[in-house]
Design a protein around this motif. Sequence first.
Motif, PDB file in Angstrom:
ATOM      1  N   ARG A  95     -46.463   5.561   2.320  1.00  0.00           N
ATOM      2  CA  ARG A  95     -47.502   6.574   2.130  1.00  0.00           C
ATOM      3  C   ARG A  95     -47.695   6.897   0.641  1.00  0.00           C
ATOM      4  NH1 ARG A  95     -49.686  10.308   5.502  1.00  0.00           N
ATOM      5  NH2 ARG A  95     -48.075   9.923   7.088  1.00  0.00           N
ATOM      6  N   ARG A  96     -46.604   7.073  -0.078  1.00  0.00           N
ATOM      7  CA  ARG A  96     -46.713   7.431  -1.492  1.00  0.00           C
ATOM      8  C   ARG A  96     -47.256   6.268  -2.321  1.00  0.00           C
ATOM      9  NH1 ARG A  96     -41.356   9.643  -3.720  1.00  0.00           N
ATOM     10  NH2 ARG A  96     -42.706  10.051  -5.537  1.00  0.00           N
ATOM     11  N   ASN A  97     -46.934   5.028  -1.941  1.00  0.00           N
ATOM     12  CA  ASN A  97     -47.517   3.875  -2.615  1.00  0.00           C
ATOM     13  C   ASN A  97     -49.032   3.853  -2.433  1.00  0.00           C
ATOM     14  OD1 ASN A  97     -45.874   1.400  -3.897  1.00  0.00           O
ATOM     15  ND2 ASN A  97     -44.532   2.453  -2.419  1.00  0.00           N
ATOM     16  N   LEU A  98     -49.478   4.147  -1.217  1.00  0.00           N
ATOM     17  CA  LEU A  98     -50.916   4.171  -0.958  1.00  0.00           C
ATOM     18  C   LEU A  98     -51.588   5.317  -1.717  1.00  0.00           C
ATOM     19  CD1 LEU A  98     -50.842   3.483   2.893  1.00  0.00           C
ATOM     20  CD2 LEU A  98     -51.613   1.903   1.117  1.00  0.00           C
ATOM     21  N   GLU A  99     -50.933   6.459  -1.732  1.00  0.00           N
ATOM     22  CA  GLU A  99     -51.516   7.619  -2.423  1.00  0.00           C
ATOM     23  C   GLU A  99     -51.594   7.397  -3.924  1.00  0.00           C
ATOM     24  OE1 GLU A  99     -49.021  10.740  -1.027  1.00  0.00           O
ATOM     25  OE2 GLU A  99     -50.253  11.147   0.742  1.00  0.00           O
ATOM     26  N   TYR A 100     -50.713   6.551  -4.445  1.00  0.00           N
ATOM     27  CA  TYR A 100     -50.798   6.234  -5.866  1.00  0.00           C
ATOM     28  C   TYR A 100     -52.147   5.585  -6.190  1.00  0.00           C
ATOM     29  CZ  TYR A 100     -49.724   4.333 -10.461  1.00  0.00           C
ATOM     30  OH  TYR A 100     -49.758   4.024 -11.804  1.00  0.00           O
TER      31      TYR A 100
END
Length: 367
Positions: free
Chosen positions: A94-99
């Motif tokens: 999720r955090r990779n995508l939000e980056y």
Amino acid sequence: MSLSVEVCKTLGDLSIDARFDCGDGITALFGRSGAGKTSIVQMMAGLIRPESGHIKIDDVTVYDGMLNIDIAAHQRRVGYVFQDARLFPHMNVRRNLEYGRRWRGVRGSSPSFDDVIEALDIARLLDRRTNLLSGGERQRVAIGRALLSGPSVLLMDEPLASLDAELKAEIIPFIAHVQEQFRLPMVYVSHSVDEVLQLANTMVLLADGHVAAVGPVEDVMNRPDLIRITRTGDAGTVITARVTNRDDRFGITTLSFQGGNFRLPAKAMKTGELVRLRVRARDVSLALKRPEDVSVLNIFQGRVISVSDTDDSQSYICIDVGGATIWSQITRKSVSELGITPGIRVFAMVKAVAIDAPLAHPSRTIK
């Protein structure tokens, strides 16, 4: 959407001087390792500065050597998917995508988060650490991150090169689906013929840093002289065909094309499905009369268009079959003994088992 590339750059022993234009759909940069494919997309992305030339993305000049324009990589609205995914190991999915979404303010609009995770089927992976992902899952997340950055074009640098055949077969439909759903132009770097045939509409054929040809995939792949010059595999014919019948008793599928019907062993194909066939020139035999009592299932009547010698012993014969082109590679001795010259009628024979399994066409819609 349009892309215009004209770049020159010397990198060690490789001198790149490449010029091409492309538009919507998926454009393949195809060639042997060391042909300059990755260097060119890195110049498009702003990761390498050309020595001269220009790069335009959707009519916006992002590089022009004469005008001293060189827009920073993060401002070019380019999404980049690397061969090795390059996900952040300290972040979950999720955090990779939000980056990727962090760049939307700079770049403008992008697909919604929900649309991207649905298109790539990664909802169940959102809370997972990246070190627990399979190779195919990592690449899907990398594609999602690039999409969420709001790009005008997606550059994919051999994204399947490190995956085995099974994982490649898993990822290719996702790439095709993403392009179709989000209508996002892609430049796809590869030296795999199968990947190109399943994904690309347009091919840029590279050899030693130079563009050997640009055009529809079928047109470029159907030129033995180019394949020989670039040393990118066996010469032959790429034919677009549609599944029209299935004989379950013998496991034979009929594929209709402009010049007739191919019959070959092929499974898991739906009637109406559009596919690409690759018929190698060396697998096509010729006869002056229609053969009888033979095991060959695929026999096509055609007319010789041209005869080209490849070396001292072999020739390529270009045959028109109902408006479609089929190439045959035979010995010069056979050409002489049969009296094969442009204009004569011949029968082209292709063993069913000699044809590779049909590959899904980029235009997969059943009509």
